[in-house]
Scaffold this active site. Structure first.
Site, PDB file in Angstrom:
ATOM      1  CD  GLU A  97       2.865 -11.716  15.026  1.00 40.72           C
ATOM      2  OE1 GLU A  97       3.678 -11.168  14.249  1.00 40.72           O
ATOM      3  OE2 GLU A  97       2.906 -11.578  16.258  1.00 40.72           O
ATOM      4  CD  GLU A 157      19.714 -27.390  17.737  1.00 45.06           C
ATOM      5  OE1 GLU A 157      20.901 -27.060  17.578  1.00 45.06           O
ATOM      6  OE2 GLU A 157      18.854 -26.654  18.247  1.00 45.06           O
TER       7      GLU A 157
END
Length: 275
Positions: free
Chosen positions: A83, A114
């Site tokens: 953004e 992960e």
């Protein structure tokens, strides 16, 4: 792992028999818990301020801000990074979000990604990371190997590090230079850290990137003068900004925006003409 470390994010919910509750009861419970998040973030403001100052120092000197995480935490970092260019007009290599499992993990979980202690550092190396940059690990639990491994490598290469975690005294918080520990308590659905923990992380990421961009001069007054004009809504917003700044008609504001393709440049050139 230290004896004083307890995963509050994994503790049992305060609410039992959720499946027996009405939608009305469920929404009230979730809303009640959500209201505690801002207060938890407030208690961490001094840590947040310290990290932001380091981020501003590094990026102002030409470095980059990296967010690195897995699952929800990784997605939130990517969201915040993605953004920045449209909102503040910066290049997409100023704030970079990385997630365990790569871009495919944004939409669908990548099994065991992960748990790899070397993969995070490999992902950072693909960007030629160096000590002028800064890396923020985003991990609700504070124990994710993908992030911990990356942070350890960063430390050995003198790269500044921070974190956003929701457990106090976690291995991650102890490993980084600038920890943020925001303790939101057990989730409504036990262990579902996409809820309060995710909300807290999002709020803190908003603070980090927004404060950074303001300090980089990407906001004037309270206006996003460098935003990308990528749709009609943003073009119209830009026109209104120019009208307010220069006290000109809508037609004149549109003309200036069309001419300069930038709210900042339109205002600056409009002010010159009025002098």
């Amino acid at each position: 792992m230290a004896e004083d470390f307890k995963k509050i994010t994994e503790q049992n919910s305060y609410y039992n028999d959720l499946e027996q509750k009405s939608v009305s009861e469920l929404t009230k419970i979730i809303n009640k818990e959500d209201q505690t998040v801002a207060n938890a973030v407030e208690k961490s403001l001094s840590q947040i301020e310290t990290l932001i100052k380091e981020v501003v120092k590094q990026v102002s000197s030409g470095g980059r801000l990296f967010y690195i995480g897995a699952g929800t935490s990784g997605r939130l970092g990517i969201l915040d990074a993605s953004e920045c260019p449209p909102t503040f007009g910066v290049s997409d290599d100023v704030v970079i979000g990385l997630i365990a499992g790569g871009d495919q993990a944004i939409r669908k979980a990548v099994e065991f990604a992960e748990d790899n202690t070397e993969l995070g550092w490999q992902d950072l190396q693909a960007y030629n990371i160096h000590k002028g940059d800064i890396v923020i690990g985003i991990v609700a639990s504070g124990t994710t190997p993908y992030v911990l491994g990356a942070i350890e490598h960063c430390k050995s290469h003198n790269i500044p590090t921070g974190c956003i975690t929701c457990n106090p005294k976690s291995p991650l918080a102890k490993a980084v230079d600038f920890p943020i520990e925001v303790v939101v308590g057990p989730e409504v659905v036990t262990g579902s850290s996409r809820m309060k923990a995710g909300t807290a992380q999002k709020m803190i990421l908003n603070m980090i990137s927004t404060a950074l961009m303001i300090k980089l001069g990407r906001v004037e007054g309270h206006k996003m003068v460098d935003m990308q004009l990528s749709n009609h809504k943003l073009v119209n917003r830009g026109v209104q900004m120019i009208r307010e700044a220069l006290k000109v008609s809508e037609a004149k504001a549109k003309q200036l925006l069309n001419q300069h393709k930038s709210v900042r440049q339109a205002i600056a050139n409009g002010q010159k003409t009025h002098q």
